[in-house]
Design a protein around this motif. Structure first.
Motif, PDB file in Angstrom:
ATOM      1  N   VAL A   1       0.830  -1.204   0.000  1.00 47.22           N
ATOM      2  CA  VAL A   1       0.000   0.000   0.000  1.00 47.22           C
ATOM      3  C   VAL A   1       0.863   1.251   0.000  1.00 47.22           C
ATOM      4  CG1 VAL A   1      -1.726   1.279   1.300  1.00 47.22           C
ATOM      5  CG2 VAL A   1      -1.893  -1.196   1.127  1.00 47.22           C
ATOM      6  N   ASN A   2       1.999   1.205   0.633  1.00 49.84           N
ATOM      7  CA  ASN A   2       2.855   2.387   0.718  1.00 49.84           C
ATOM      8  C   ASN A   2       3.501   2.747  -0.616  1.00 49.84           C
ATOM      9  OD1 ASN A   2       2.328   2.619   3.455  1.00 49.84           O
ATOM     10  ND2 ASN A   2       4.040   1.293   3.991  1.00 49.84           N
ATOM     11  N   THR A   3       3.551   1.835  -1.550  1.00 51.49           N
ATOM     12  CA  THR A   3       4.248   2.105  -2.806  1.00 51.49           C
ATOM     13  C   THR A   3       3.315   2.412  -3.972  1.00 51.49           C
ATOM     14  OG1 THR A   3       4.343  -0.230  -3.415  1.00 51.49           O
ATOM     15  CG2 THR A   3       6.215   0.660  -2.176  1.00 51.49           C
ATOM     16  N   ILE A   4       2.001   2.303  -3.772  1.00 51.42           N
ATOM     17  CA  ILE A   4       1.097   2.634  -4.874  1.00 51.42           C
ATOM     18  C   ILE A   4       0.915   4.150  -4.954  1.00 51.42           C
ATOM     19  CG2 ILE A   4      -0.105   0.434  -4.776  1.00 51.42           C
ATOM     20  CD1 ILE A   4      -2.438   1.835  -3.418  1.00 51.42           C
ATOM     21  N   SER A   5       0.568   4.621  -6.123  1.00 49.47           N
ATOM     22  CA  SER A   5       0.365   6.057  -6.299  1.00 49.47           C
ATOM     23  C   SER A   5      -1.003   6.464  -5.742  1.00 49.47           C
ATOM     24  CB  SER A   5       0.440   6.412  -7.784  1.00 49.47           C
ATOM     25  OG  SER A   5      -0.679   5.870  -8.465  1.00 49.47           O
ATOM     26  N   LYS A   6      -1.187   7.762  -5.600  1.00 53.04           N
ATOM     27  CA  LYS A   6      -2.482   8.264  -5.133  1.00 53.04           C
ATOM     28  C   LYS A   6      -3.582   7.887  -6.115  1.00 53.04           C
ATOM     29  CE  LYS A   6      -0.678  12.161  -2.542  1.00 53.04           C
ATOM     30  NZ  LYS A   6      -0.662  13.622  -2.394  1.00 53.04           N
TER      31      LYS A   6
ATOM     32  N   ALA B   1      -3.602   5.276  -8.183  1.00 54.50           N
ATOM     33  CA  ALA B   1      -3.856   3.836  -8.081  1.00 54.50           C
ATOM     34  C   ALA B   1      -4.694   3.523  -6.841  1.00 54.50           C
ATOM     35  CB  ALA B   1      -2.542   3.072  -8.040  1.00 54.50           C
ATOM     36  N   ALA B   2      -4.462   4.242  -5.753  1.00 57.91           N
ATOM     37  CA  ALA B   2      -5.271   4.054  -4.547  1.00 57.91           C
ATOM     38  C   ALA B   2      -6.723   4.422  -4.821  1.00 57.91           C
ATOM     39  CB  ALA B   2      -4.713   4.889  -3.398  1.00 57.91           C
ATOM     40  N   PHE B   3      -6.924   5.543  -5.527  1.00 54.48           N
ATOM     41  CA  PHE B   3      -8.288   5.944  -5.881  1.00 54.48           C
ATOM     42  C   PHE B   3      -8.952   4.891  -6.753  1.00 54.48           C
ATOM     43  CE2 PHE B   3     -10.987   7.773  -9.212  1.00 54.48           C
ATOM     44  CZ  PHE B   3     -12.081   8.096  -8.427  1.00 54.48           C
ATOM     45  N   VAL B   4      -8.267   4.413  -7.766  1.00 51.55           N
ATOM     46  CA  VAL B   4      -8.839   3.414  -8.673  1.00 51.55           C
ATOM     47  C   VAL B   4      -9.203   2.151  -7.906  1.00 51.55           C
ATOM     48  CG1 VAL B   4      -8.329   1.920 -10.653  1.00 51.55           C
ATOM     49  CG2 VAL B   4      -7.726   4.340 -10.723  1.00 51.55           C
ATOM     50  N   TRP B   5      -8.354   1.734  -6.986  1.00 50.75           N
ATOM     51  CA  TRP B   5      -8.636   0.540  -6.194  1.00 50.75           C
ATOM     52  C   TRP B   5      -9.907   0.752  -5.375  1.00 50.75           C
ATOM     53  CZ3 TRP B   5      -9.641  -1.320  -1.444  1.00 50.75           C
ATOM     54  CH2 TRP B   5      -9.517  -2.683  -1.268  1.00 50.75           C
TER      55      TRP B   5
ATOM     56  N   ASP C   1      -6.832   0.511   5.184  1.00 50.38           N
ATOM     57  CA  ASP C   1      -7.942   0.212   6.089  1.00 50.38           C
ATOM     58  C   ASP C   1      -8.925  -0.756   5.451  1.00 50.38           C
ATOM     59  OD1 ASP C   1      -6.863   1.866   8.017  1.00 50.38           O
ATOM     60  OD2 ASP C   1      -8.154   3.580   7.503  1.00 50.38           O
ATOM     61  N   ASN C   2      -9.227  -0.561   4.166  1.00 53.42           N
ATOM     62  CA  ASN C   2     -10.135  -1.477   3.478  1.00 53.42           C
ATOM     63  C   ASN C   2      -9.551  -2.883   3.389  1.00 53.42           C
ATOM     64  OD1 ASN C   2     -12.654  -0.333   2.712  1.00 53.42           O
ATOM     65  ND2 ASN C   2     -11.577   1.022   1.318  1.00 53.42           N
ATOM     66  N   LEU C   3      -8.272  -2.977   3.106  1.00 53.82           N
ATOM     67  CA  LEU C   3      -7.650  -4.306   3.044  1.00 53.82           C
ATOM     68  C   LEU C   3      -7.691  -4.997   4.400  1.00 53.82           C
ATOM     69  CD1 LEU C   3      -4.600  -3.560   0.740  1.00 53.82           C
ATOM     70  CD2 LEU C   3      -6.614  -4.931   0.190  1.00 53.82           C
ATOM     71  N   MET C   4      -7.509  -4.238   5.471  1.00 55.07           N
ATOM     72  CA  MET C   4      -7.613  -4.819   6.815  1.00 55.07           C
ATOM     73  C   MET C   4      -9.048  -5.274   7.082  1.00 55.07           C
ATOM     74  SD  MET C   4      -5.024  -2.718   9.331  1.00 55.07           S
ATOM     75  CE  MET C   4      -6.362  -1.787   9.948  1.00 55.07           C
TER      76      MET C   4
ATOM     77  N   GLY D   1      -9.685  -8.478   5.671  1.00 56.19           N
ATOM     78  CA  GLY D   1      -8.870  -9.531   6.259  1.00 56.19           C
ATOM     79  C   GLY D   1      -7.678  -9.925   5.403  1.00 56.19           C
ATOM     80  N   LEU D   2      -7.288  -9.070   4.461  1.00 57.85           N
ATOM     81  CA  LEU D   2      -6.172  -9.403   3.570  1.00 57.85           C
ATOM     82  C   LEU D   2      -4.821  -8.983   4.122  1.00 57.85           C
ATOM     83  CD1 LEU D   2      -7.839  -8.443   0.193  1.00 57.85           C
ATOM     84  CD2 LEU D   2      -7.556 -10.709   1.185  1.00 57.85           C
ATOM     85  N   THR D   3      -4.804  -8.019   5.025  1.00 59.70           N
ATOM     86  CA  THR D   3      -3.551  -7.583   5.629  1.00 59.70           C
ATOM     87  C   THR D   3      -3.769  -7.335   7.112  1.00 59.70           C
ATOM     88  OG1 THR D   3      -3.992  -5.227   5.281  1.00 59.70           O
ATOM     89  CG2 THR D   3      -2.775  -6.377   3.551  1.00 59.70           C
ATOM     90  N   SER D   4      -2.686  -7.280   7.823  1.00 61.44           N
ATOM     91  CA  SER D   4      -2.740  -6.869   9.221  1.00 61.44           C
ATOM     92  C   SER D   4      -2.069  -5.506   9.308  1.00 61.44           C
ATOM     93  CB  SER D   4      -2.010  -7.862  10.111  1.00 61.44           C
ATOM     94  OG  SER D   4      -0.640  -7.874   9.786  1.00 61.44           O
ATOM     95  N   LYS D   5      -2.241  -4.819  10.408  1.00 60.45           N
ATOM     96  CA  LYS D   5      -1.644  -3.499  10.546  1.00 60.45           C
ATOM     97  C   LYS D   5      -0.120  -3.587  10.447  1.00 60.45           C
ATOM     98  CE  LYS D   5      -2.295   0.872  11.224  1.00 60.45           C
ATOM     99  NZ  LYS D   5      -2.980   1.677  10.241  1.00 60.45           N
ATOM    100  N   ALA D   6       0.466  -4.647  10.955  1.00 53.40           N
ATOM    101  CA  ALA D   6       1.910  -4.828  10.898  1.00 53.40           C
ATOM    102  C   ALA D   6       2.390  -5.048   9.462  1.00 53.40           C
ATOM    103  CB  ALA D   6       2.347  -5.991  11.776  1.00 53.40           C
ATOM    104  N   GLY D   7       1.545  -5.621   8.621  1.00 52.72           N
ATOM    105  CA  GLY D   7       1.930  -5.945   7.254  1.00 52.72           C
ATOM    106  C   GLY D   7       1.815  -4.786   6.287  1.00 52.72           C
ATOM    107  N   VAL D   8       1.245  -3.696   6.728  1.00 54.38           N
ATOM    108  CA  VAL D   8       1.021  -2.563   5.821  1.00 54.38           C
ATOM    109  C   VAL D   8       2.196  -1.681   5.739  1.00 54.38           C
ATOM    110  CG1 VAL D   8      -0.391  -0.527   5.421  1.00 54.38           C
ATOM    111  CG2 VAL D   8      -1.451  -2.625   6.203  1.00 54.38           C
TER     112      VAL D   8
END
Length: 56
Positions: A4-9, A11-15, A43-46, A49-56
């Motif tokens: 999530v940290n490496t996607i563009s703004k 790409a985040a909107f499109v997702w 937050d949506n991925l959490m 259930g696809l990620t945990s806070k530590a994994g983001v």
């Protein structure tokens, strides 16, 4: 998949537009305001259930 940290703004909107249909117009308004939506994607991925806070 990129982290999530490496996607563009844009790409985040499109997702969010594709995967959060109930709030798609809200996300469009946020994009126009200039809000960084990467945190919302994380937050949506959490919620899905696809990620945990530590994994983001």
């Amino acid at each position: 998949m990129k982290t999530v940290n490496t996607i563009s703004k844009w790409a985040a909107f499109v997702w969010l537009w594709r995967h959060d249909a109930e709030a798609k117009w809200y996300w469009l308004r946020q994009l126009i305001k200039g809000v960084d939506l990467r945190e919302a994607v994380a937050d949506n991925l959490m919620d899905f259930g696809l990620t945990s806070k530590a994994g983001v």
